[in-house]
Design an enzyme around this catalytic site. Sequence first.
Site, mmCIF file in Angstrom:
data_model
loop_
_atom_site.group_PDB
_atom_site.id
_atom_site.type_symbol
_atom_site.label_atom_id
_atom_site.label_comp_id
_atom_site.label_asym_id
_atom_site.label_seq_id
_atom_site.Cartn_x
_atom_site.Cartn_y
_atom_site.Cartn_z
ATOM 1 C CE LYS A 1 -4.289 -1.702 2.065
ATOM 2 N NZ LYS A 1 -5.269 -1.494 3.148
ATOM 3 C CG ASP B 1 -8.177 0.546 3.215
ATOM 4 O OD1 ASP B 1 -8.876 -0.317 2.658
ATOM 5 O OD2 ASP B 1 -6.930 0.541 3.186
#
Length: 281
Positions: free
Chosen positions: A75, A111
């Site tokens: 990420k 997220d």
Amino acid sequence: MSRIPITGAARVGGIAGNPVTHSLSPVIHNAWIAAAGLDAAYVPFTPGDPAGFAALVAAGRAGLLAGINVTAPFKEQAFALADERSPTANDSGSANILVFRDGRVVADSSDGLGLLIALRAQAPDLRLAGTPVVVLGAGGAARAAAATLAGAGARVRILNRTAARAQALADDLGGEVSVADPASAFEGAGLVVNALSVRPDINLDRLDRRTAVMDMTYRPVVTVFLAQARRAGLVTVDGLAMLIGQAGPSFEAIFGTPPPDLDPRPLLLAHLGEAVSGSMP
């Protein structure tokens, strides 16, 4: 449902991580692709190292991919490789979505939105503004959670085994994010979020009965931590709700259309071998 045309070759999206075989994202996205009648596919990619991930991004730049979701451990690298970054990605310092447009890489993070969607669905009485919340952990998942919750007006307390990491995260995010004193971390907390990959060792009986407890892990859906919270009479929020919540924006970013009206939760519970009754109240 009528077929939604896509210009040119089929769109290929996917999820990149290592490991990634456990991911439920292909189940969600391919179910939506089928329901929407898209000429598309969503597949897992397992780069062996950062160089392999960079090669995958290069393939996207070359037009071979429409976009990818990104999970651990890539990420932060995804964020670094992007040419453009959304404000949400900038806030979290990582990206779980890369979209490829005319040779450029656009990074975003869903997220935090997934976390908020899960809270709205399973802890509808929780009000974040001005509420103390405890985030357990100081890694990438904790960063996304803390940034989002602080953005929603919560007073975020980071509790981590390594105090220096907690302090570094709090310093980086600033604002209403602080390092929790282990002795008083849970006083007045309206929400506790487990962003660790392991079960936290905390005494849930000391929490107020109105406190909500969330576990970002979704295998199993009812983790030991959530089962303990249920027995303590607390409101519980599972990681599967967060996964589904973040998948919708990912699908639209990668495939250029909102997901169809198909709730993937029963399908995912069946895939995991868990009864639909395993969903949270």
